[in-house]
Design a protein around this motif. Structure first.
Motif, PDB file in Angstrom:
ATOM      1  N   ALA A 296       0.838  -1.197   0.000  1.00 44.06           N
ATOM      2  CA  ALA A 296       0.000   0.000   0.000  1.00 44.06           C
ATOM      3  C   ALA A 296       0.877   1.254   0.000  1.00 44.06           C
ATOM      4  N   ILE A 297       1.952   1.222   0.794  1.00 42.77           N
ATOM      5  CA  ILE A 297       2.852   2.377   0.818  1.00 42.77           C
ATOM      6  C   ILE A 297       3.494   2.571  -0.556  1.00 42.77           C
ATOM      7  N   SER A 298       3.886   1.462  -1.176  1.00 40.82           N
ATOM      8  CA  SER A 298       4.526   1.592  -2.491  1.00 40.82           C
ATOM      9  C   SER A 298       3.526   2.102  -3.522  1.00 40.82           C
ATOM     10  N   VAL A 299       2.252   1.708  -3.376  1.00 42.59           N
ATOM     11  CA  VAL A 299       1.243   2.212  -4.298  1.00 42.59           C
ATOM     12  C   VAL A 299       1.078   3.726  -4.123  1.00 42.59           C
ATOM     13  N   VAL A 300       1.101   4.176  -2.870  1.00 41.57           N
ATOM     14  CA  VAL A 300       0.995   5.618  -2.634  1.00 41.57           C
ATOM     15  C   VAL A 300       2.184   6.346  -3.261  1.00 41.57           C
ATOM     16  N   MET A 301       3.382   5.757  -3.103  1.00 41.27           N
ATOM     17  CA  MET A 301       4.564   6.371  -3.729  1.00 41.27           C
ATOM     18  C   MET A 301       4.385   6.454  -5.239  1.00 41.27           C
ATOM     19  N   PHE A 302       3.873   5.359  -5.804  1.00 41.72           N
ATOM     20  CA  PHE A 302       3.664   5.308  -7.250  1.00 41.72           C
ATOM     21  C   PHE A 302       2.660   6.368  -7.680  1.00 41.72           C
ATOM     22  N   LEU A 303       1.539   6.446  -6.948  1.00 43.51           N
ATOM     23  CA  LEU A 303       0.505   7.402  -7.337  1.00 43.51           C
ATOM     24  C   LEU A 303       1.002   8.841  -7.191  1.00 43.51           C
ATOM     25  N   LEU A 304       1.750   9.101  -6.110  1.00 40.44           N
ATOM     26  CA  LEU A 304       2.299  10.445  -5.928  1.00 40.44           C
ATOM     27  C   LEU A 304       3.164  10.809  -7.132  1.00 40.44           C
ATOM     28  N   SER A 305       4.048   9.891  -7.505  1.00 46.50           N
ATOM     29  CA  SER A 305       4.938  10.149  -8.640  1.00 46.50           C
ATOM     30  C   SER A 305       4.138  10.303  -9.925  1.00 46.50           C
ATOM     31  N   LEU A 306       3.154   9.418 -10.093  1.00 42.99           N
ATOM     32  CA  LEU A 306       2.375   9.425 -11.332  1.00 42.99           C
ATOM     33  C   LEU A 306       1.572  10.713 -11.467  1.00 42.99           C
ATOM     34  N   ILE A 307       0.874  11.064 -10.377  1.00 44.05           N
ATOM     35  CA  ILE A 307       0.045  12.270 -10.437  1.00 44.05           C
ATOM     36  C   ILE A 307       0.926  13.488 -10.664  1.00 44.05           C
ATOM     37  N   PHE A 308       2.043  13.515  -9.951  1.00 46.29           N
ATOM     38  CA  PHE A 308       2.942  14.640 -10.147  1.00 46.29           C
ATOM     39  C   PHE A 308       3.459  14.677 -11.582  1.00 46.29           C
ATOM     40  N   ALA A 309       3.878  13.498 -12.070  1.00 47.13           N
ATOM     41  CA  ALA A 309       4.452  13.445 -13.424  1.00 47.13           C
ATOM     42  C   ALA A 309       3.425  13.887 -14.460  1.00 47.13           C
TER      43      ALA A 309
ATOM     44  N   VAL B   8      -0.107   7.367 -21.944  1.00 42.94           N
ATOM     45  CA  VAL B   8       0.720   6.163 -21.940  1.00 42.94           C
ATOM     46  C   VAL B   8       2.188   6.533 -21.770  1.00 42.94           C
ATOM     47  N   LEU B   9       2.599   7.583 -22.487  1.00 40.96           N
ATOM     48  CA  LEU B   9       3.998   7.986 -22.408  1.00 40.96           C
ATOM     49  C   LEU B   9       4.343   8.448 -21.004  1.00 40.96           C
ATOM     50  N   SER B  10       3.428   9.201 -20.391  1.00 44.54           N
ATOM     51  CA  SER B  10       3.712   9.709 -19.051  1.00 44.54           C
ATOM     52  C   SER B  10       3.765   8.565 -18.064  1.00 44.54           C
ATOM     53  N   VAL B  11       2.826   7.631 -18.213  1.00 45.20           N
ATOM     54  CA  VAL B  11       2.845   6.466 -17.337  1.00 45.20           C
ATOM     55  C   VAL B  11       4.167   5.747 -17.512  1.00 45.20           C
ATOM     56  N   ALA B  12       4.569   5.621 -18.770  1.00 41.52           N
ATOM     57  CA  ALA B  12       5.827   4.937 -19.043  1.00 41.52           C
ATOM     58  C   ALA B  12       6.981   5.660 -18.368  1.00 41.52           C
ATOM     59  N   ALA B  13       6.985   6.980 -18.494  1.00 39.03           N
ATOM     60  CA  ALA B  13       8.080   7.747 -17.897  1.00 39.03           C
ATOM     61  C   ALA B  13       8.076   7.580 -16.392  1.00 39.03           C
TER      62      ALA B  13
END
Lengths: 332, 431
Positions: A296-309, B8-13
């Motif tokens: 769950a913590i790793s998912v939060v890290m992933f989502l934080l990075s994803l949303i930010f990205a 998709v690209l952003s997810v990939a990145a």
């Protein structure tokens, strides 16, 4: 972060330029040719897609799946489904909340100190001076070291007994300090180590960005009577915009995922004072065997990075990536 | 179209950035699935944590001797560092596989492994020879009356002290009660000597203090009862925390102890070996680690059991500690158990004990302990009235880790004795 040119553009150029002269394609119907193209595309993409799926997408999916279970990691599959309990638990977990605060403060430090420092050094090293290449090399060198080696190096330098830092401080009359052992100072120590390791990397990016600015613009500004500051403020800085935006991006993403450096340097201590999400995740996954919660913590890290990205690329880097990954419609 | 491709690209990145934290070093151990015929070729995967001298060559030699006597058996040894072993074992366990023979400390972790089927019930296989092993040593590997592991080492935690520094502070003899111990700490402080060395970064050395105090004040049954009832909110455990707080309020530990590791040249053992501190609360391996990381104190190094607490329910002779043992993998061949029988035979134990870092788990080999410091521990152990396994091994891993964590916070002054038992109880109840 340079992206290849947009595929549609390549395809349209290919279609108009080569098809009349292509004897092999002349006899085929357009539908058949399109079909053959797809087969080729899939064939060539397959190895990459399989690897990407196995090594990236599958682990992400697996982590998301196990984050809904109470699972100690033994056995092949988790069975005790608990819904969002792992996530609600995180909201009450002082350590995780603390991790977020520490992450934010590290990001703040990075943006306010580390990046401006790198920029200043880059501009300095852009000037004609003796031994410029040597300085660039030396400043970039820490980035080449692995995080673990950096951390081991600094545990020696900052060690309370015979560390180099204490020897130097002793020379200027400051008494022995225990940087990594005090909850109050450990974050500063950590930030200094982070900066030492990464300023060279950002410096190189800035240097490259600065060198792509044509000298004519600088000269023109100077002829118009702009001083050094005004030239920097109104010419160099805006033209460095894309580079600055990408370094901010890299800096934030790095901080969200910070693990190895902290783990080796402090182990997250003393008493959680330097713990990051990555360290907390490791603690729960590999020491407490609460793999569900760690997921769950790793998912939060992933989502934080994803949303930010996603958000950052959508709103901040929109112009920088124009024509590459945005605005394909315009290219067509 | 344009949005989805950008997405998709952003997810990939983003995923590429993340990929770094998901590296999986899962190396599936070779399950030597051989059963039946004695001459069938069998491979035994053996993971142990004696990755340094002097134990590594001894294990290597024993494996060679066994292979020479049993030509059909191949033993593949993987010697891992302690922390690396734990991480690797966790990864492998998730695949449902396990090495045929692997390091265990017994208790709660072994219980989880047994429940998951990666540790085998070997009760019947060892019934004929388990009696050669001392009961104190084998107790940690017996769960619900079944045997899941065989010990190769046993020891106890106690205070290792520097006789020269004690003399310098004018202390005669060793403290028998907590009151005397506190007085000695004050005397050492007054003489300008750091009384205690502690590895705050490693956390587990700190939990020894709390565990021993809880044993002395509440007694061993209270600790066992707590793990069953999943409640640690016992006034005796709070009292243990208060006593520990009383100690840490005296600031008896070396400077910067909160960030100090255990076995590096700046760690707890080295501080002790370099005579920068007068005492450390540590297990039977302490002299060996002191020598490896700094200097051997030689005859200056003494050992005394944890002092008793006035009015406490536990006896001052109850011992706390543990050793090391080997569990047998879920689908291990019968030869794996036979090999364990071989390495716990009196002859083999003499060889391992001969290294000076291991105490015998087999009866009748006591005379093989030649190292004077080993003798001190062995003598204390022989007089022990009862034995408690390390709390971070005895309890389920999450509870054990919380004990370590909370006690570290108590020593650092960020948690009260009441908050410690509350935090441990919360985790115990969530398991």
């Amino acid at each position: 972060m340079t992206s290849p040119p947009a595929p549609p553009r390549v395809r349209s150029r290919h279609a108009t330029a080569s098809s009349p002269r292509d004897p092999a394609a002349a006899g085929e119907s357009p539908a058949a040719r399109r079909r053959r193209n797809w087969v080729t595309i899939i064939l060539f993409l397959l190895p990459a897609i399989v690897l990407f799926g196995l090594l990236v997408l599958a682990p992400i999916a697996l982590a998301m799946y196990s984050s809904f279970f109470k699972w100690n990691g033994f056995g092949l599959v988790p069975t005790n489904f608990i819904g969002f309990e792992n996530f609600t638990r995180m909201l009450n977990d002082k350590i995780v909340i603390g991790d977020l605060w520490r992450g934010l403060s590290l990001i703040g430090f990075s943006l306010l100190i580390q990046l401006p420092l790198s920029l200043a050094i880059a501009l300095l090293l852009n000037q004609k001076m003796r031994g410029r290449a040597v300085y660039r090399l030396i400043f970039f060198a820490p980035y080449v070291l692995s995080e673990v080696i950096t951390a081991v190096l600094f545990t020696m330098i900052l060690s309370p007994g015979r560390g180099l830092a204490n020897e130097l401080l002793g020379l200027i009359g400051i008494s022995e300090s225990t940087f990594l052992s005090e909850p109050d100072t450990v974050m500063y120590a950590l930030f200094i180590v982070m900066t030492w390791k990464y300023f060279g990397f950002h410096m190189i990016l800035y240097l490259a960005g600065r060198q792509s600015i044509p000298n004519e613009l600088i000269e023109a500004a100077q002829i118009d009577g702009a001083g050094a500051w005004k030239t920097f403020r109104h010419v160099t800085l805006p033209l460095l915009g894309p580079t600055i935006r990408i370094t901010i991006f890299l800096s934030v993403i790095y901080t969200v995922q910070l693990f190895d450096l902290v783990y080796v340097l402090t182990g997250g201590g003393p008493v959680h004072a330097s713990e990051t999400l990555g360290v907390t995740m490791y603690e729960f996954g590999f020491r407490r065997f609460q793999v569900g919660y760690a997921s769950a913590i790793s998912v939060v890290m992933f989502l934080l990075s994803l949303i930010f990205a996603l958000g950052y690329q959508r709103f901040v880097m929109r112009r920088d990536t124009e024509g590459a990954i945005t605005n394909m419609r315009a290219a067509r | 179209m344009s949005f989805s491709r950008r997405g998709v690209l952003s997810v990939a990145a983003a995923a590429l950035f993340l990929a770094g934290c998901g590296s999986s070093g899962s190396e599936t151990p070779q399950g030597g699935g051989g059963s039946g015929a004695a001459q069938e070729k069998v491979t035994i995967e053996w993971w142990h944590i004696q990755n340094i001298e002097p134990m590594k060559p001894v294990w290597d030699q024993l494996a060679k001797d066994y292979m020479a006597a049993h030509p059909n058996v191949t033993i593949n040894i993987t010697a891992l560092e302690n922390e690396a072993f734990k991480a690797k074992m966790t990864t492998v366990a998730q695949s449902g596989e396990s090495p045929d023979i692997y390091q265990t400390w017994g208790g709660g972790v072994l219980k989880q492994q047994a429940d998951a089927g990666i540790a085998k019930d070997i009760t019947a296989d060892v019934a004929s020879w388990i009696d050669t092993i001392t009961p104190a040593a084998s107790a940690a590997y017996k769960l619900d009356g079944k045997v899941y592991g065989i010990p190769y080492d046993i020891g106890m935690v106690g205070f290792w002290y520097n006789k020269a520094l004690f003399a310098k502070a004018g202390i005669e003899g060793t403290p028998a009660t907590w009151g005397e111990f506190i007085d000695d700490v004050k005397k050492l402080k007054a003489a300008g000597i750091t009384p205690l060395s502690l590895a705050g970064k490693a956390k587990w050395p700190g939990h020894y203090y709390w565990a021993y105090l809880a044993m002395r004040i509440g007694g061993l049954p209270a600790l066992k009862e707590a793990s069953v009832s999943k409640s640690f909110e016992n006034p005796d455990f709070i009292a243990a925390g208060q006593k520990l707080k009383e100690l840490s309020d005296l600031q008896p530990f070396q400077k910067g102890f909160l960030g100090a590791p255990y076995d590096t040249p700046e760690g707890q053992a080295a501080t002790m070996g370099n005579a920068k501190a007068a005492m450390e609360l540590m297990g039977q391996w302490a002299p060996n680690v002191q020598r490896d990381t700094s200097k051997d104190l030689g005859d200056d190094l003494g050992f005394f059991p944890f002092p008793s607490v006035e009015g406490g329910k536990g006896a001052g002779t109850d011992a706390f500690g543990g050793g090391g043992g080997f569990a047998v993998g879920g689908d291990a061949p019968p030869e794996a158990v036979d090999f364990l029988k071989f390495i716990t035979s009196a002859d083999s134990v003499r060889k391992t004990v001969g290294t000076g870092v291991i105490l015998p788990v087999v009866k009748g080999v006591e005379d093989a302990v030649t190292d004077p410091r080993g003798k001190m521990v062995a003598d204390s152990l022989a007089q022990a009235t009862d034995f408690q396994l390390y709390l971070d091994q005895a309890y389920p891993p999450a509870v054990g880790a919380q004990v370590n964590d909370s006690v570290a916070e108590l020593i650092a002054g960020t948690k009260s004795p009441e908050e410690v038992v509350k935090a441990i109880t919360e985790v115990a109840q969530s398991e």
